[in-house]
Design a protein around this motif. Structure first.
Motif, PDB file in Angstrom:
ATOM      1  N   GLN A  72       0.827  -1.210   0.000  1.00 37.89           N
ATOM      2  CA  GLN A  72       0.000   0.000   0.000  1.00 37.89           C
ATOM      3  C   GLN A  72       0.858   1.255   0.000  1.00 37.89           C
ATOM      4  N   ASP A  73       1.952   1.236   0.734  1.00 39.39           N
ATOM      5  CA  ASP A  73       2.860   2.398   0.747  1.00 39.39           C
ATOM      6  C   ASP A  73       3.379   2.693  -0.653  1.00 39.39           C
ATOM      7  N   GLN A  74       3.766   1.654  -1.376  1.00 40.13           N
ATOM      8  CA  GLN A  74       4.313   1.853  -2.720  1.00 40.13           C
ATOM      9  C   GLN A  74       3.240   2.340  -3.688  1.00 40.13           C
ATOM     10  N   ILE A  75       2.035   1.807  -3.564  1.00 38.37           N
ATOM     11  CA  ILE A  75       0.931   2.247  -4.425  1.00 38.37           C
ATOM     12  C   ILE A  75       0.627   3.723  -4.189  1.00 38.37           C
ATOM     13  N   GLU A  76       0.618   4.124  -2.920  1.00 38.96           N
ATOM     14  CA  GLU A  76       0.353   5.528  -2.599  1.00 38.96           C
ATOM     15  C   GLU A  76       1.479   6.428  -3.099  1.00 38.96           C
ATOM     16  N   THR A  77       2.724   5.934  -3.019  1.00 39.68           N
ATOM     17  CA  THR A  77       3.864   6.722  -3.512  1.00 39.68           C
ATOM     18  C   THR A  77       3.741   6.954  -5.017  1.00 39.68           C
ATOM     19  N   ILE A  78       3.403   5.895  -5.750  1.00 43.68           N
ATOM     20  CA  ILE A  78       3.254   6.017  -7.202  1.00 43.68           C
ATOM     21  C   ILE A  78       2.103   6.961  -7.545  1.00 43.68           C
ATOM     22  N   ALA A  79       1.009   6.846  -6.792  1.00 49.16           N
ATOM     23  CA  ALA A  79      -0.154   7.704  -7.048  1.00 49.16           C
ATOM     24  C   ALA A  79       0.165   9.173  -6.800  1.00 49.16           C
ATOM     25  N   GLY A  80       1.109   9.439  -5.881  1.00 47.78           N
ATOM     26  CA  GLY A  80       1.442  10.824  -5.546  1.00 47.78           C
ATOM     27  C   GLY A  80       2.481  11.448  -6.454  1.00 47.78           C
ATOM     28  N   GLN A  81       2.983  10.665  -7.421  1.00 46.13           N
ATOM     29  CA  GLN A  81       4.001  11.181  -8.335  1.00 46.13           C
ATOM     30  C   GLN A  81       3.379  11.525  -9.692  1.00 46.13           C
ATOM     31  N   ASP A  82       4.119  12.266 -10.486  1.00 50.39           N
ATOM     32  CA  ASP A  82       3.683  12.551 -11.848  1.00 50.39           C
ATOM     33  C   ASP A  82       4.013  11.332 -12.708  1.00 50.39           C
ATOM     34  N   HIS A  83       3.366  10.220 -12.347  1.00 50.67           N
ATOM     35  CA  HIS A  83       3.719   8.940 -12.959  1.00 50.67           C
ATOM     36  C   HIS A  83       2.826   8.670 -14.161  1.00 50.67           C
ATOM     37  N   PRO A  84       3.385   8.199 -15.252  1.00 51.53           N
ATOM     38  CA  PRO A  84       2.595   7.948 -16.455  1.00 51.53           C
ATOM     39  C   PRO A  84       1.742   6.682 -16.389  1.00 51.53           C
ATOM     40  N   ALA A  85       1.833   5.912 -15.317  1.00 51.63           N
ATOM     41  CA  ALA A  85       1.079   4.667 -15.233  1.00 51.63           C
ATOM     42  C   ALA A  85       0.492   4.507 -13.833  1.00 51.63           C
ATOM     43  N   GLU A  86      -0.435   3.557 -13.711  1.00 49.32           N
ATOM     44  CA  GLU A  86      -1.119   3.334 -12.449  1.00 49.32           C
ATOM     45  C   GLU A  86      -0.659   2.038 -11.801  1.00 49.32           C
ATOM     46  N   ALA A  87      -0.973   1.939 -10.498  1.00 47.60           N
ATOM     47  CA  ALA A  87      -0.589   0.759  -9.732  1.00 47.60           C
ATOM     48  C   ALA A  87      -1.805   0.212  -9.003  1.00 47.60           C
ATOM     49  N   GLY A  88      -1.851  -1.095  -8.846  1.00 47.20           N
ATOM     50  CA  GLY A  88      -2.920  -1.749  -8.107  1.00 47.20           C
ATOM     51  C   GLY A  88      -2.371  -2.939  -7.352  1.00 47.20           C
ATOM     52  N   ALA A  89      -3.246  -3.574  -6.582  1.00 50.89           N
ATOM     53  CA  ALA A  89      -2.817  -4.712  -5.763  1.00 50.89           C
ATOM     54  C   ALA A  89      -3.842  -5.828  -5.831  1.00 50.89           C
ATOM     55  N   VAL A  90      -3.337  -7.034  -5.692  1.00 52.26           N
ATOM     56  CA  VAL A  90      -4.180  -8.217  -5.537  1.00 52.26           C
ATOM     57  C   VAL A  90      -3.798  -8.833  -4.206  1.00 52.26           C
ATOM     58  N   SER A  91      -4.732  -8.816  -3.262  1.00 58.10           N
ATOM     59  CA  SER A  91      -4.417  -9.312  -1.925  1.00 58.10           C
ATOM     60  C   SER A  91      -5.696  -9.726  -1.213  1.00 58.10           C
ATOM     61  N   SER A  92      -5.524 -10.270  -0.026  1.00 58.21           N
ATOM     62  CA  SER A  92      -6.673 -10.675   0.783  1.00 58.21           C
ATOM     63  C   SER A  92      -7.461  -9.467   1.282  1.00 58.21           C
ATOM     64  N   ALA A  93      -6.881  -8.275   1.158  1.00 58.69           N
ATOM     65  CA  ALA A  93      -7.539  -7.065   1.669  1.00 58.69           C
ATOM     66  C   ALA A  93      -8.432  -6.397   0.627  1.00 58.69           C
ATOM     67  N   VAL A  94      -8.426  -6.867  -0.618  1.00 59.97           N
ATOM     68  CA  VAL A  94      -9.240  -6.237  -1.653  1.00 59.97           C
ATOM     69  C   VAL A  94     -10.439  -7.117  -1.977  1.00 59.97           C
ATOM     70  N   THR A  95     -11.488  -6.492  -2.483  1.00 59.19           N
ATOM     71  CA  THR A  95     -12.697  -7.220  -2.836  1.00 59.19           C
ATOM     72  C   THR A  95     -12.473  -8.024  -4.119  1.00 59.19           C
ATOM     73  N   VAL A  96     -13.389  -8.958  -4.378  1.00 56.99           N
ATOM     74  CA  VAL A  96     -13.299  -9.757  -5.604  1.00 56.99           C
ATOM     75  C   VAL A  96     -13.382  -8.845  -6.826  1.00 56.99           C
ATOM     76  N   GLY A  97     -14.251  -7.833  -6.746  1.00 61.27           N
ATOM     77  CA  GLY A  97     -14.389  -6.901  -7.855  1.00 61.27           C
ATOM     78  C   GLY A  97     -13.126  -6.110  -8.115  1.00 61.27           C
ATOM     79  N   ASP A  98     -12.503  -5.614  -7.039  1.00 62.04           N
ATOM     80  CA  ASP A  98     -11.258  -4.856  -7.184  1.00 62.04           C
ATOM     81  C   ASP A  98     -10.141  -5.748  -7.720  1.00 62.04           C
ATOM     82  N   ARG A  99     -10.160  -7.002  -7.296  1.00 58.82           N
ATOM     83  CA  ARG A  99      -9.148  -7.955  -7.775  1.00 58.82           C
ATOM     84  C   ARG A  99      -9.271  -8.138  -9.287  1.00 58.82           C
ATOM     85  N   GLN A 100     -10.506  -8.364  -9.751  1.00 62.30           N
ATOM     86  CA  GLN A 100     -10.729  -8.553 -11.182  1.00 62.30           C
ATOM     87  C   GLN A 100     -10.371  -7.293 -11.963  1.00 62.30           C
ATOM     88  N   GLU A 101     -10.709  -6.142 -11.404  1.00 63.03           N
ATOM     89  CA  GLU A 101     -10.406  -4.873 -12.073  1.00 63.03           C
ATOM     90  C   GLU A 101      -8.897  -4.691 -12.235  1.00 63.03           C
TER      91      GLU A 101
END
Length: 544
Positions: A72-101
């Motif tokens: 989560q720390d790394q995802i937030e770091t990437i989101a806070g930068q002028d980054h040309p791409a996005e980051a996501g996670a697949v884990s036990s903490a995310v919903t099935v919908g978020d996982r598929q997305e």
């Protein structure tokens, strides 16, 4: 791509005016198509290596990380930068919908980074979707977790080499903050790294004051610890060996008017998260913790790291004290040492030992199987604990008696019918591992009892030489450090030698008239250099 290009991307996309040498070395290697292991201290910008590389390498980037908080720390770091791409996670903490997305986004190219823990590969869908996404960069964060030598060994990391091959062996970038030579070798081997570039930078932390206080009685040691904490500049970290002791020290500090809290694996996940957040925001002056705390924590203003008990190895000790003084200002690393404390570490090292009948149970169960068996099914059939089963399977895989699929299923090999021989081999591997662990504890004891420069001792353990005493440790300050006599270095540091009894090993360091060698079979041994010469105990192999 030329160097000025990755430097330009680092500046314009990430705000780095200048990259460190280690970052540049790793970027050159990974962009040239080489698998790369970067061993650099926390706070030195290891994550920037894969973020910059991902922008420059077409295709998806997978980052394996052991903890949800790190992801989560790394995802937030990437989101806070002028980054040309996005980051996501697949884990036990995310919903099935978020996982598929997230998996859909990776496959479509909308998502550049996918963060996950190795356990997620237990789901066949995860591997299938990553294969479809055509991963181009596979990042293994906290790579020392793959090594039995590593202080944070996690059996689930052992499958990563198989997973990498199942993905077509994309470029591999392994990252860790601490890895002695045997750990580096194991990381490279277990990940199946090809033409690996191993980059080791910046083990020396000259702003850390290194000191050891020795005591004969526990009550005397504890009182000295409490007084030192009260007098020290804060915030600070205190490490202890057990949950009970962590709670006891924290309570005594609170009684003395110090804002202290305790952290260990016995607390709930929500409590641990809240405590860590509060400590990061300076709400607690002192955090008393077991080794459960610290992975991925980058708090710049920690002014001291005290150890109430001796750690099990230099590896873990150096990573823990390295959490102090990351802002570059002086910080204190003080070990409160009592020889009796070695007993509890030896006890911990003996836990998890498997018996011959447990190995036999696993073998007999698998002989009857015609198809690959899920780890959970095998656990139910054998009635072994998860950790015991993982240990047995891990050793049998090393012996080629078993194999595992990328999704964690166990496959019996042709040698499984030789059960009796396999049992003896597993027990032999286990005994060898325990010898290595005992030798690491002896190296930690050597640090605690050394009369030489402590910084030279620590750096030498990691294969990095400091030619002159540091002047910033208790032994240097007390005038105890004696310059080595000339002519007592007959075997160069890093060279391979053969001992008459212990076979092959690597010369790690010298301390006065002593030579420290890491032997392949029995671990670290300290010998009298002149005696070794006189008796002809050591010979150069000529295979450096």
């Amino acid at each position: 791509m030329p160097e000025q290009d990755f430097r330009e991307i680092a500046r314009t996309k990430f705000g780095y005016e200048r990259l460190r040498l280690g970052q540049e070395m790793a970027l050159r290697a990974i962009l040239a198509g080489q698998d790369t292991l970067a061993v650099m201290p926390t706070g030195s910008g290891k994550s920037a290596i894969y973020q910059i590389a991902a922008v420059m390498i077409p295709g998806a980037t997978v980052v394996v990380s052991p903890l949800l908080a790190l992801q989560q720390d790394q995802i937030e770091t990437i989101a806070g930068q002028d980054h040309p791409a996005e980051a996501g996670a697949v884990s036990s903490a995310v919903t099935v919908g978020d996982r598929q997305e997230a998996l859909d986004g990776l496959e479509s190219g909308h998502l550049e980074f996918l963060f996950l823990a190795p356990e997620q590969f237990n789901r066949p869908e995860t591997l299938e979707r990553l294969q479809a996404a055509q991963v181009s960069l596979f990042v293994v964060d906290e790579a020392h977790c793959i090594s039995e030598w590593g202080h944070d060994f996690r059996p689930d990391y052992l499958r990563l080499g198989t997973i990498i091959e199942a993905l077509g062996h994309p470029r591999v970038l392994a990252l860790t903050a601490t890895a002695a030579p045997p750990v580096r070798e194991e990381i490279v081997a277990r990940l199946g790294m090809r033409r690996p570039q191993v980059i080791v930078r910046g083990f020396d932390r000259p702003n850390l004051w290194l000191s050891v206080d020795r005591f004969e009685a526990e009550v005397e040691k504890q009182e000295a610890l409490l007084k030192c904490i009260a007098a020290a500049e804060k915030p600070g970290l205190v490490y202890a060996a057990t949950k009970k002791k962590v709670e006891e020290i924290a309570a005594l500090l609170v009684e003395r008017g110090i804002r202290a809290e305790f952290y260990h694996a016995g607390r709930t996940a929500s409590d641990r998260k809240a405590i860590q957040t509060a400590f990061m925001q300076d709400e607690w002056e002192v955090l008393v913790a077991t080794t459960a705390f610290g992975m991925g924590v980058d708090k710049p203003n920690i002014r001291f790291v005290f150890h109430a008990d001796i750690p099990e190895s230099i590896d873990s000790y150096y990573q823990e004290i390295g959490r102090g003084g990351r802002d570059g200002n002086p910080a204190s690393a003080l070990l409160f040492y009592q020889t009796q404390d070695l007993g509890i570490r030896k006890f911990f090292a003996g836990r998890g030992k498997v018996e011959a009948d447990q190995v036999q149970t696993v073998l007999q169960t698998l002989i009857q199987q015609k198809e690959p068996v899920a780890a959970r099914t095998l656990q139910e059939q054998t009635q072994l604990s998860r950790s015991k089963l993982q240990t047995v399977v891990h050793h049998l895989v090393d012996l080629d008696v078993l194999a595992t699929t990328p999704t964690g299923e166990v496959i019996p090999g042709p040698q499984i019918v030789q059960a009796e021989r396999a049992i003896d081999q597993v027990l032999h591997l286990q005994e060898r591992q325990q010898q290595l662990e005992r030798s690491r504890l002896e190296m930690m004891r050597g640090y605690a009892e050394s009369r030489g420069c402590r910084r030279q001792y620590l750096l030498g353990y990691f294969g990095e030489m400091l030619e002159t005493p540091c002047g910033f440790c208790d032994n240097c300050k007390a005038g105890l450090v004696v310059e080595e006599a000339p002519g007592l270095r007959p075997y160069p540091v890093g060279s391979r030698v053969i001992h008459k009894q212990w076979d092959g090993g690597m010369v790690m360091r010298y301390e006065g008239n002593k030579i420290v060698i890491l032997f392949d079979q029995v671990g670290y041994k300290t010998l009298d250099t002149q005696m070794a010469l006189l008796r002809g105990l050591l010979k150069r192999t000529g295979n450096e």
